[in-house]
Design an enzyme around this catalytic site. Sequence first.
Site, short mmCIF file in Angstrom:
data_model
loop_
_atom_site.label_atom_id
_atom_site.label_comp_id
_atom_site.label_asym_id
_atom_site.label_seq_id
_atom_site.Cartn_x
_atom_site.Cartn_y
_atom_site.Cartn_z
N GLY A 167 0.94 -0.99 -0.09
CA GLY A 167 0.08 -0.14 0.17
C GLY A 167 0.93 1.20 0.06
O GLY A 167 1.93 1.29 -0.39
N SER A 168 0.22 2.23 -0.04
CA SER A 168 0.88 3.60 0.28
C SER A 168 0.23 4.66 1.01
O SER A 168 -0.79 4.59 1.27
CB SER A 168 0.92 4.37 -1.32
OG SER A 168 1.73 3.43 -2.25
N ASN A 169 0.94 5.76 1.47
CA ASN A 169 0.17 6.73 2.39
C ASN A 169 0.60 8.32 1.52
O ASN A 169 1.78 8.30 0.88
CB ASN A 169 0.84 6.79 3.69
CG ASN A 169 0.80 5.45 4.42
OD1 ASN A 169 0.11 4.59 4.22
ND2 ASN A 169 1.97 5.07 4.85
N ASN A 187 -4.68 3.93 1.21
CA ASN A 187 -5.38 2.52 0.14
C ASN A 187 -6.71 2.12 0.95
O ASN A 187 -7.40 1.13 0.60
CB ASN A 187 -4.66 1.56 0.17
CG ASN A 187 -3.16 1.99 -0.23
OD1 ASN A 187 -2.23 1.66 0.37
ND2 ASN A 187 -2.93 2.38 -1.41
N HIS A 214 4.60 2.67 -1.69
CA HIS A 214 5.08 1.50 -1.18
C HIS A 214 4.92 0.52 -2.60
O HIS A 214 3.76 0.40 -3.25
CB HIS A 214 4.18 0.83 -0.06
CG HIS A 214 3.88 1.87 0.87
ND1 HIS A 214 2.81 1.71 1.90
CD2 HIS A 214 4.75 2.81 1.34
CE1 HIS A 214 3.04 2.74 2.80
NE2 HIS A 214 4.24 3.29 2.58
#
Length: 783
Positions: A238-240, A480, A261
Amino acid sequence: MTNVPMPDFAASLPQMDGEITAAGLDGPVSIRRDQFGIAHISATTEHDAWFGQAYASAQDRLWQMECDRRRATGRWAEAAGADARFAGSGAVATDILGRRLRLADAAKADYAAMTPETRAMFDAYADGVNAFLTAGQPLPVEFGLCGVTPEPWKPWHSLALFKVRHVLMGSWQQKITWGQVLARIGPDAYARLEAGSPPGSAVILPPGAKVESLLNEAADEIAAAAEMLGYLAHGDGGSNSWAVHGTRTTTGKPIICNDSHRGLDVPNAYWQVHVICPEFNVIGATFAGLPGFPHFGYNGSVAWNITHTQADYQDLYVERFGADGRYETPAGPEAADRREERIRVRGGDDVAFETWATAHGPVVHGDPRQGLAIAMRYTATDGPCRQWEVLRPMLRARTVDGLFGTQDAWVDPVNNLVAADTSGNIGYLTRGRLPIRTTSAGRRMPVAGWTGEHEWHGDVPVERMPRSVNPDTGYIATSNQRVLDGDDPYISDLYAPAFRGDRLQELLGGGDQLTPERIASFQGDVLSPAARAWASLLARTGPFSGPAERAREMLTSWDATLRPDGGEGLLYAYFRRAITEAVLTPVIGNATCRWLMDEKSPGAGRVLAHWLSNIVYRLETTYATNDPSGRPWSEVLPGALELAWMDAAVQSGEDPSRWRWDERHGLASKHALSSAFPDLDGALDPPTAPAGGDADTLQAAAYGWSGKSDFVMTTLPVYRQVVDFAVPDHGSFVIPGGVSGLPGTAHYADQVEHWRTHTRVPMQYAQGNIEANAAHTLRLRPK
């Protein structure tokens, strides 16, 4: 291959100073390199800017570009050969799946559909790569190791490169695995771990063992190819990203941060670069081999970043074929598009096979000659994709609204686009193509392709895409998680667990003013909301005895922060694996649980993460006293705790005060060729980096479920960026490697320590800073 002479890595470094003449330039181009080797390219025309970006990309990452081009076109075996020790020992499997996807066809169609202005952008970029190839510069050592030479770069190669880096980021793998899970455990067991029955379960799949066998075959094919084909859905990625309005900062100005990510790549997936011409001035990161800044950038007025929405834009159709090769449709049998293909294998025999396509798209799994196969409809290959038209206008945007107004044509992947500007605005936009379906049956599983019941009927209109500018909360945060409360419009049924999003909301939702330093520091936050929920359950359950009680006491006295030097994080990681198996086995059976834990199917990790998050979020309600099988927690927890304690003791010693999470958990990037050339792995592989956190912390540091690689990170932050609009020209960024893809050279891994310590390197946007910090200057002159 052993006893390979050590290459002269320094000899692969191209010319970085002086002058080089190149055909096709309008005027001079300067490529200044700062202390981290990052290229700052200045040109007098837009054409030359793209030419210069391409030349610098080839200087730094030519082998990476070559790998991506070969992956996309199904030609990796020509380089990797038949040597099973190559990373991507399934080189032929990689190429077969790559050819089945027909990404090259899609890329060529996209290029043919471009406007003249956008086509000129990609033409100039290809010219820049080819200028490097014909400049007499040394090639990366990998070309010599594999015995190949780079072919001329074509404009459509850049499009194929982008597509191959995203094709496995869709829901395709997960739908295969969910179909396998339902076939293995049945709808009753499935419903016990979900809020209800599988969506559309009555019509999802045709009955019979042949379909289950087809799904198993599909999973095996993805697993064999995924290591080299692209992102593998380990389950905890995932990513932030977050943007904070000036009303919530101590400076009164916005700040925008992100960390993207992805899986481990050597070199890193993203390449930092700065491109300047009269039309725009942008710094950020992109893929080596692609012009523009579609994901991350700052242009002096607007900064932007993206995370993955986890949107549902890939559908799988089980197609029924007759002995004549025709497939069934509601209107009767239709002829499939069949092609004969041949893969050249370095050091081995050619491999001949067939690829097929139906009206739904390319056949990605199965053999139509056996009666059943799976076709995929995917927005990025479903007719010409015109998203490339957004790349140039977005660089000239001056406000958040202006940036969002350039994104209407974007298709794949569907992103959470977050932005901030010098006027003080922050904003969010879901960008990309969202298909409208007549049924919900295909949200989790493959569907019958011959009924006509599961087709796409247009796309969600642009004006209905989720969008917000300057929300009342004073911040925007994406991790996400679910975009909207509800399905209007429908985006996905398979979002990532919301723990990272919950943590961002906890940090940002208090209403107080925060310093820019504090806001940026969230990139290194390692508190796990999931661990905190388990600790709360443990605190109200027990006491137990022996190792189980020692483990319970250690975890309940802990603040759920997975610090690198803390032993609690190590114990919790073993507990997380043990409790997952303990609660799932009675529901789905030991065989299926072990099959998932061993990640026999590429989407297995996502299934486990989804189910585990369902349980964690109900530990205060549905599962407050009993687990999903109905057993009291007082019966379930002791065994998992004892096993976790014993595993930690075996691996790190009997004294828990000496346990450290980062001794078992960290970055261990592997070059694609290091397993084939073990004598060179010390030079090819970047240094390791211990790390804290896990999949559920903002510092995302996921690991596999099986334990085969201990707790080596499988997905991680591959690009962090911060732009503080109190000092917008002093942004910063970092990657877990270096800007150069040339092993053994100064900038191959010189950012790893900055990445590990959550510091970043300067973006050097202002012209004065560029010139003052230039360690190298190369000038390209027109012939």
